[in-house]
Motif scaffolding. Structure first.
Motif, mmCIF file in Angstrom:
data_model
loop_
_atom_site.group_PDB
_atom_site.id
_atom_site.type_symbol
_atom_site.label_atom_id
_atom_site.label_comp_id
_atom_site.label_asym_id
_atom_site.label_seq_id
_atom_site.Cartn_x
_atom_site.Cartn_y
_atom_site.Cartn_z
ATOM 1 N N THR A 1 -27.465 60.624 -11.132
ATOM 2 C CA THR A 1 -27.114 59.323 -11.740
ATOM 3 C C THR A 1 -27.138 59.402 -13.264
ATOM 4 O O THR A 1 -26.517 58.596 -13.947
ATOM 5 C CB THR A 1 -28.100 58.218 -11.287
ATOM 6 N N GLU A 2 -27.883 60.370 -13.805
ATOM 7 C CA GLU A 2 -27.924 60.583 -15.263
ATOM 8 C C GLU A 2 -26.963 61.698 -15.686
ATOM 9 O O GLU A 2 -27.025 62.174 -16.815
ATOM 10 C CB GLU A 2 -29.357 60.961 -15.685
ATOM 11 N N GLU A 3 -26.120 62.141 -14.720
ATOM 12 C CA GLU A 3 -25.171 63.249 -14.955
ATOM 13 C C GLU A 3 -25.901 64.548 -15.292
ATOM 14 O O GLU A 3 -25.454 65.347 -16.125
ATOM 15 C CB GLU A 3 -24.150 62.887 -16.046
ATOM 16 N N VAL A 4 -27.053 64.754 -14.663
ATOM 17 C CA VAL A 4 -27.814 65.999 -14.808
ATOM 18 C C VAL A 4 -27.810 66.686 -13.439
ATOM 19 O O VAL A 4 -28.105 66.058 -12.426
ATOM 20 C CB VAL A 4 -29.265 65.723 -15.256
ATOM 21 N N THR A 5 -27.450 67.976 -13.412
ATOM 22 C CA THR A 5 -27.409 68.718 -12.141
ATOM 23 C C THR A 5 -28.645 69.590 -12.017
ATOM 24 O O THR A 5 -28.899 70.443 -12.870
ATOM 25 C CB THR A 5 -26.133 69.601 -12.084
ATOM 26 N N LEU A 6 -29.414 69.340 -10.954
ATOM 27 C CA LEU A 6 -30.602 70.162 -10.680
ATOM 28 C C LEU A 6 -30.240 71.230 -9.661
ATOM 29 O O LEU A 6 -29.600 70.931 -8.659
ATOM 30 C CB LEU A 6 -31.710 69.300 -10.086
ATOM 31 N N VAL A 7 -30.643 72.470 -9.904
ATOM 32 C CA VAL A 7 -30.401 73.550 -8.942
ATOM 33 C C VAL A 7 -31.744 74.236 -8.659
ATOM 34 O O VAL A 7 -32.378 74.794 -9.561
ATOM 35 C CB VAL A 7 -29.375 74.574 -9.476
ATOM 36 N N PHE A 8 -32.191 74.154 -7.408
ATOM 37 C CA PHE A 8 -33.461 74.772 -7.006
ATOM 38 C C PHE A 8 -33.196 76.139 -6.385
ATOM 39 O O PHE A 8 -32.451 76.249 -5.407
ATOM 40 C CB PHE A 8 -34.176 73.898 -5.977
ATOM 41 N N GLY A 9 -33.809 77.173 -6.946
ATOM 42 C CA GLY A 9 -33.707 78.504 -6.354
ATOM 43 C C GLY A 9 -34.637 78.619 -5.150
ATOM 44 O O GLY A 9 -35.660 77.935 -5.078
ATOM 45 N N ASP A 10 -34.313 79.512 -4.217
ATOM 46 C CA ASP A 10 -35.140 79.700 -3.026
ATOM 47 C C ASP A 10 -36.559 80.139 -3.384
ATOM 48 O O ASP A 10 -37.536 79.717 -2.759
ATOM 49 C CB ASP A 10 -34.501 80.739 -2.088
ATOM 50 N N GLU A 11 -36.668 80.998 -4.422
ATOM 51 C CA GLU A 11 -37.995 81.473 -4.837
ATOM 52 C C GLU A 11 -38.824 80.337 -5.407
ATOM 53 O O GLU A 11 -40.043 80.268 -5.197
ATOM 54 C CB GLU A 11 -37.853 82.599 -5.877
ATOM 55 N N ALA A 12 -38.167 79.393 -6.099
ATOM 56 C CA ALA A 12 -38.872 78.225 -6.664
ATOM 57 C C ALA A 12 -39.405 77.341 -5.544
ATOM 58 O O ALA A 12 -40.535 76.854 -5.606
ATOM 59 C CB ALA A 12 -37.925 77.437 -7.564
ATOM 60 N N ILE A 13 -38.572 77.169 -4.507
ATOM 61 C CA ILE A 13 -38.994 76.337 -3.366
ATOM 62 C C ILE A 13 -40.208 76.972 -2.673
ATOM 63 O O ILE A 13 -41.167 76.288 -2.312
ATOM 64 C CB ILE A 13 -37.812 76.141 -2.375
ATOM 65 N N GLU A 14 -40.174 78.315 -2.520
ATOM 66 C CA GLU A 14 -41.300 79.034 -1.915
ATOM 67 C C GLU A 14 -42.577 78.846 -2.734
ATOM 68 O O GLU A 14 -43.666 78.647 -2.190
ATOM 69 C CB GLU A 14 -40.986 80.529 -1.803
ATOM 70 N N GLU A 15 -42.418 78.893 -4.062
ATOM 71 C CA GLU A 15 -43.571 78.736 -4.952
ATOM 72 C C GLU A 15 -44.164 77.324 -4.849
ATOM 73 O O GLU A 15 -45.390 77.164 -4.792
ATOM 74 C CB GLU A 15 -43.137 79.018 -6.400
ATOM 75 N N ALA B 1 -34.050 63.072 -19.141
ATOM 76 C CA ALA B 1 -32.745 63.110 -18.470
ATOM 77 C C ALA B 1 -31.613 62.393 -19.224
ATOM 78 O O ALA B 1 -30.504 62.930 -19.317
ATOM 79 C CB ALA B 1 -32.870 62.560 -17.054
ATOM 80 N N PRO B 2 -31.849 61.191 -19.810
ATOM 81 C CA PRO B 2 -30.734 60.531 -20.518
ATOM 82 C C PRO B 2 -30.167 61.363 -21.667
ATOM 83 O O PRO B 2 -28.993 61.220 -22.038
ATOM 84 C CB PRO B 2 -31.375 59.235 -21.039
ATOM 85 N N ASP B 3 -30.994 62.255 -22.259
ATOM 86 C CA ASP B 3 -30.530 63.103 -23.376
ATOM 87 C C ASP B 3 -29.952 64.433 -22.888
ATOM 88 O O ASP B 3 -29.468 65.231 -23.698
ATOM 89 C CB ASP B 3 -31.694 63.398 -24.337
ATOM 90 N N LEU B 4 -30.033 64.686 -21.583
ATOM 91 C CA LEU B 4 -29.548 65.969 -21.039
ATOM 92 C C LEU B 4 -28.220 65.808 -20.306
ATOM 93 O O LEU B 4 -27.848 66.650 -19.485
ATOM 94 C CB LEU B 4 -30.590 66.542 -20.064
ATOM 95 N N LYS B 5 -27.532 64.720 -20.553
ATOM 96 C CA LYS B 5 -26.281 64.410 -19.847
ATOM 97 C C LYS B 5 -25.312 65.588 -19.849
ATOM 98 O O LYS B 5 -25.080 66.218 -20.883
ATOM 99 C CB LYS B 5 -25.630 63.195 -20.507
ATOM 100 N N GLY B 6 -24.776 65.887 -18.663
ATOM 101 C CA GLY B 6 -23.771 66.949 -18.545
ATOM 102 C C GLY B 6 -24.365 68.340 -18.365
ATOM 103 O O GLY B 6 -23.626 69.308 -18.207
ATOM 104 N N GLN B 7 -25.690 68.465 -18.385
ATOM 105 C CA GLN B 7 -26.314 69.795 -18.290
ATOM 106 C C GLN B 7 -26.670 70.149 -16.838
ATOM 107 O O GLN B 7 -26.878 69.282 -16.011
ATOM 108 C CB GLN B 7 -27.589 69.850 -19.138
ATOM 109 N N THR B 8 -26.724 71.464 -16.589
ATOM 110 C CA THR B 8 -27.206 71.969 -15.296
ATOM 111 C C THR B 8 -28.538 72.657 -15.538
ATOM 112 O O THR B 8 -28.650 73.539 -16.397
ATOM 113 C CB THR B 8 -26.196 72.966 -14.693
#
Length: 461
Positions: A379-393, A428-435
């Protein structure tokens, strides 16, 4: 009416939202299917078949409540969750045990009423449109004519003139209808009569256990007062909604709604009694726990089957399904009074969650935590990408904290995820458009200091 689900289908549906706990899912699936089976047996035998009530035993946060809630949604049944510790023995401060049946009845009436509103929606929309056109194009009235004209003898009206006038009125009405549907008149204001909700002002303070008397007195005094309306000036879209609501209310037969709601509560109602272990245990003879066994004895007739008076009529509890749950750390199910134990023939133990369960909870369910956080930040135009290793951690940290401190099950993941993403959420509002990539190093960097500091981790996680 949808086709009832088989036990295997129920388990598959529950698997979409709840990880593990296969035994508990099987038991509730059988209990739900037995309700459908009971409706198919000959009538003389139907009333003899008692519901197979369930006790779910397991630590907090492993899915006890969620299983019951999802089960009720699948069955489209009235469902009430209530803590057993809210009830007290009659004569002590607390809620009357019968109030849970009254609450369930309120929920059932709301549920059936919503379904009935859906069935009359199209008819109500048509009637509301006609009323709106009547307001926009009021019929010509004789009294609207000038006084001089009223004193004169009425001019003879031919059939042809009457037909032309009617055709012209119809033509104008159809043009207005077209504009209304296109939304061209949405900025226009119209005047409507709406019920004055501020009148009468009735406030009744009922004592503990007398909630129903409060509602009944309110209804009775309200009906004695004359109904009042007030004139409001609103835009056409709002006017349409108000008129649809008014017409829907007129089209619904409330007697039918109440009859269906009582039937639904009696035949398919589900009451989830949480924290039942808090009322288990033998009496200490003094102190605040003196009413534990009294609460059990008050619960007993409701679970066994009795008739409860509600503001909608008498409701029998003989075939309501009761699902009880508790951690049973200190007490055990055998500490309940024998009569109550006998009314819960099915007992199932839910297991504590492992690291692998946490990984699956984060990734697999339709409402998985990672999916929720990704959607929130989108909704803030920020894309979160979780790696499998991060989820395990994350899963490993949750399991470790649960092992070292109080085991709060999957709820620990909420705490850890909030702490992990607090910086990103804030900015998040200042990170618009970032992944933003969430890696194992990022998780360790953000949380490792808290995990290492025993006192700090107890406070924050």
């Amino acid at each position: 009416m949808q086709q009832p689900l088989t036990p295997a289908e129920i388990v598959r549906e529950l698997d979409k939202f709840i990880i593990g706990q296969h035994d508990a899912k099987r038991m509730v699936a059988i209990a739900l299917r037995n309700r459908w089976r009971r409706q198919q047996v000959p009538e003389h035998l139907r009333d003899e078949i008692a519901p197979k009530n369930i006790i779910m035993i397991g630590p907090t946060g492993v899915g006890k409540t969620e299983i019951a809630r999802r089960l009720a949604r699948l069955a489209q049944s009235p469902f009430l969750k209530i803590e057993a510790s809210k009830f007290t023995e009659v004569g002590y401060v607390g809620r009357d045990v019968e109030s849970m049946v009254r609450d369930l009845m309120e929920l059932a009436v709301s549920m059936v009423r919503a379904e009935e509103l859906e069935t009359v929606k199209l008819k109500a929309e048509e009637l509301a449109e006609e009323k709106l056109l009547d307001i926009l194009l009021p019929p010509k009235r004789q009294q609207d004519a000038p006084k001089e004209q009223l004193l004169e003898a009425p001019a003879p009206v031919t059939v042809k003139d009457a037909q032309e006038e009617a055709e012209q009125a119809d033509s104008t009405r159809e043009k207005l209808r077209k504009l209304l549907k296109q939304g061209s008149l949405d900025d226009r204001y119209v005047e409507l009569d709406v019920p004055d909700r501020n009148f009468p002002m009735i406030e009744i303070f009922a004592g503990t256990g007398m909630e129903d008397m409060d509602f009944n007195l309110r209804d009775m005094l309200g009906s004695m007062m004359p109904s009042r309306t007030k004139r409001r000036k609103v835009k056409i879209p709002e006017a349409r909604e108000i008129l649809i609501q008014q017409e829907s209310q007129r089209l619904i037969d409330m007697d039918k709604v109440i009859k269906l709601a009582i039937e639904r509560v009696e035949q398919s109602g589900i009451i989830f009694l949480d924290e039942i272990d808090k009322i288990a245990g033998r009496e200490s003879g003094r102190g605040p726990d003196v009413s534990r066994e009294g609460v059990q004895r008050d619960l007993l007739p409701i679970v066994e089957g009795s008739t409860v008076t509600t503001k909608y009529g008498m409701v029998k509890t003989d075939h309501i399904l009761f699902i009880a749950s508790g951690a049973f750390h200190i007490s055990k199910p055998s500490d309940l009074i024998p009569e109550l134990q006998g009314r819960f023939p099915i007992r199932v133990e839910l297991t504590s969650l492992s690291k692998e369960d946490f990984i699956r909870i984060l990734k697999e369910p339709e409402n998985a935590l990672i999916v929720q956080y990704e959607a929130l930040l989108t909704t803030e135009e920020v894309t979160l990408v979780f790696g499998d290793e991060a989820i395990e951690e994350i899963a490993e940290l949750a399991y470790e904290v649960n092992s070292r401190m109080e085991n709060i099950g999957a709820r620990r993941l909420h705490t850890i995820m909030e702490k992990l993403l607090s910086e990103i959420s804030f900015n998040a509002p200042d990170l618009k458009g970032q992944t933003i990539q969430i890696t194992r190093d990022y998780v360790r960097e953000t949380l490792q200091n808290i995990i290492k500091d025993e006192d700090l981790s107890r406070y924050i996680l």
